[in-house]
Design a protein around this motif. Structure first.
Motif, PDB file in Angstrom:
ATOM      1  N   ARG A  80     110.119  22.299 -67.541  1.00  0.00           N
ATOM      2  CA  ARG A  80     109.330  22.025 -66.339  1.00  0.00           C
ATOM      3  C   ARG A  80     108.201  21.045 -66.657  1.00  0.00           C
ATOM      4  N   ASN A  81     108.137  19.974 -65.874  1.00  0.00           N
ATOM      5  CA  ASN A  81     107.115  18.926 -66.004  1.00  0.00           C
ATOM      6  C   ASN A  81     107.196  18.135 -67.306  1.00  0.00           C
ATOM      7  N   LYS A  82     108.252  18.334 -68.089  1.00  0.00           N
ATOM      8  CA  LYS A  82     108.473  17.491 -69.264  1.00  0.00           C
ATOM      9  C   LYS A  82     109.132  16.183 -68.820  1.00  0.00           C
ATOM     10  N   ARG A  83     108.900  15.110 -69.582  1.00  0.00           N
ATOM     11  CA  ARG A  83     109.461  13.811 -69.237  1.00  0.00           C
ATOM     12  C   ARG A  83     110.822  13.627 -69.914  1.00  0.00           C
ATOM     13  N   VAL A  84     111.861  13.456 -69.110  1.00  0.00           N
ATOM     14  CA  VAL A  84     113.219  13.279 -69.615  1.00  0.00           C
ATOM     15  C   VAL A  84     113.690  11.875 -69.273  1.00  0.00           C
ATOM     16  N   LEU A  85     114.162  11.156 -70.270  1.00  0.00           N
ATOM     17  CA  LEU A  85     114.704   9.810 -70.081  1.00  0.00           C
ATOM     18  C   LEU A  85     116.221   9.880 -70.043  1.00  0.00           C
ATOM     19  N   VAL A  86     116.798   9.345 -68.973  1.00  0.00           N
ATOM     20  CA  VAL A  86     118.257   9.253 -68.852  1.00  0.00           C
ATOM     21  C   VAL A  86     118.630   7.779 -68.920  1.00  0.00           C
ATOM     22  N   VAL A  87     119.436   7.428 -69.920  1.00  0.00           N
ATOM     23  CA  VAL A  87     119.884   6.051 -70.085  1.00  0.00           C
ATOM     24  C   VAL A  87     121.315   5.959 -69.572  1.00  0.00           C
ATOM     25  N   GLY A  88     121.495   5.231 -68.490  1.00  0.00           N
ATOM     26  CA  GLY A  88     122.803   5.126 -67.849  1.00  0.00           C
ATOM     27  C   GLY A  88     122.728   5.633 -66.428  1.00  0.00           C
ATOM     28  N   GLY A  89     123.664   5.170 -65.599  1.00  0.00           N
ATOM     29  CA  GLY A  89     123.625   5.552 -64.198  1.00  0.00           C
ATOM     30  C   GLY A  89     124.976   5.886 -63.609  1.00  0.00           C
ATOM     31  N   GLY A  90     125.951   6.232 -64.462  1.00  0.00           N
ATOM     32  CA  GLY A  90     127.293   6.535 -63.997  1.00  0.00           C
ATOM     33  C   GLY A  90     127.494   7.999 -63.644  1.00  0.00           C
ATOM     34  N   GLU A  91     128.755   8.408 -63.600  1.00  0.00           N
ATOM     35  CA  GLU A  91     129.091   9.780 -63.190  1.00  0.00           C
ATOM     36  C   GLU A  91     128.529  10.817 -64.153  1.00  0.00           C
ATOM     37  N   VAL A  92     128.638  10.570 -65.450  1.00  0.00           N
ATOM     38  CA  VAL A  92     128.109  11.515 -66.437  1.00  0.00           C
ATOM     39  C   VAL A  92     126.593  11.615 -66.304  1.00  0.00           C
ATOM     40  N   ALA A  93     125.947  10.476 -66.112  1.00  0.00           N
ATOM     41  CA  ALA A  93     124.495  10.477 -65.935  1.00  0.00           C
ATOM     42  C   ALA A  93     124.101  11.283 -64.710  1.00  0.00           C
ATOM     43  N   ALA A  94     124.903  11.192 -63.643  1.00  0.00           N
ATOM     44  CA  ALA A  94     124.597  11.944 -62.420  1.00  0.00           C
ATOM     45  C   ALA A  94     124.549  13.440 -62.696  1.00  0.00           C
ATOM     46  N   GLY A  95     125.511  13.945 -63.477  1.00  0.00           N
ATOM     47  CA  GLY A  95     125.524  15.357 -63.830  1.00  0.00           C
ATOM     48  C   GLY A  95     124.338  15.751 -64.682  1.00  0.00           C
ATOM     49  N   ARG A  96     123.985  14.895 -65.643  1.00  0.00           N
ATOM     50  CA  ARG A  96     122.834  15.165 -66.508  1.00  0.00           C
ATOM     51  C   ARG A  96     121.543  15.200 -65.693  1.00  0.00           C
ATOM     52  N   ILE A  97     121.412  14.243 -64.769  1.00  0.00           N
ATOM     53  CA  ILE A  97     120.200  14.168 -63.946  1.00  0.00           C
ATOM     54  C   ILE A  97     120.038  15.431 -63.121  1.00  0.00           C
ATOM     55  N   LEU A  98     121.123  15.892 -62.503  1.00  0.00           N
ATOM     56  CA  LEU A  98     121.040  17.110 -61.707  1.00  0.00           C
ATOM     57  C   LEU A  98     120.632  18.297 -62.564  1.00  0.00           C
TER      58      LEU A  98
END
Length: 253
Positions: free
Chosen positions: A22-40
């Motif tokens: 919670r409130n930690k900063r997470v960097l997601v590199v990429g914007g495809g289908e796998v990234a969508a799952g990680r972001i959620l």
């Protein structure tokens, strides 16, 4: 020779934890289908998410998260400075060389990272998760068979009692109320022991049916360390005719 009194060590596993980001900063590199799952996944854990990816590579779901302001967005490829102030890194790009470079940078900066589809370059794995309110059940194959983890997770979920998440929510609310009734640290052991009694006495349906008045009435029995059944509790509130007037007990309990 192994001592039968103690469990045998079974190496090769992972330490499965409920990681509070919670409130930690997470960097997601990429914007495809796998990234969508990680972001959620990380948004569900209330993290602050930054996505770095050229706009032309965005999955519709990732584009939606950006449009709604659910994540911060940088429209370009990854740069080393993107790691500044980051607590976790998730990569999901179709470039093994770039992924490995990001992994090495994370190791230098001691940032926990997951490199999609490259188990040796992961500090942690994403399992298959069943979610029901506060209840989360994760199945992990330690990176060996993600599809099988999904199959096992669905089978487990199909055999869980209904309304389990609702029951857990009520237990959590009761615990919060109990801490207000008995806030002192010296009350810790008694609070824990009493909640164990409550959890052993009440069924899942009992917890689902419990309302705020039931909880307040039940908390009145914390002092004498009693746990009346739900029907007895309600009898004392005049909802049933079974109460015989004695403290903590009613006819048929």
């Amino acid at each position: 020779m192994a001592d039968p009194k103690y469990p045998e060590v079974q190496g090769g596993g992972s330490l499965i934890l409920a990681w509070q980001i919670r409130n930690k900063r997470v960097l997601v590199v990429g914007g495809g289908e796998v990234a969508a799952g990680r972001i959620l996944n990380v948004l569900n854990a209330d993290a602050k998410v930054t996505v770095v990816s050229p706009r032309e590579g965005l999955n519709p779901e990732v584009a939606y998260r950006i449009e709604k302001g659910q994540v911060d967005y940088v429209d370009r490829k990854f740069e080393p400075s993107d790691l500044d102030g980051v607590d976790m890194v998730l990569t999901a790009v179709d470039d093994p060389e770039a992924s490995t470079q990001i992994w090495k940078l994370c190791k230098e900066k001691r940032i926990a990272a997951n490199i999609a589809d490259v188990p040796p370059e992961c500090d942690f794995y994403f399992g298959s998760v069943h979610r029901d309110g506060p209840l989360q059940i994760m199945v992990s194959t330690n990176g060996k068979g993600p599809r099988l983890a999904n199959i096992v997770r669905r089978q487990i979920a199909a055999n869980l009692p209904p309304r389990l998440g609702d029951a857990i929510t009520k237990v959590g609310k009761l615990r919060q109320k109990l801490r207000k009734v008995a806030p002192g640290p010296e009350e810790g052991p008694k609070r824990m022991a009493w909640m164990i009694k409550v959890s052993d006495t009440y069924s899942l349906d009992d917890f689902c049916e419990m309302d705020d008045e039931d909880m307040e009435a039940l908390l009145g029995f914390y002092g004498p360390d009693e746990v009346p059944r739900l029907e007895c509790l309600r009898a004392m509130r005049g909802e049933l005719a079974a109460f015989d007037g004695s403290f903590g007990f009613c006819v048929g309990c």
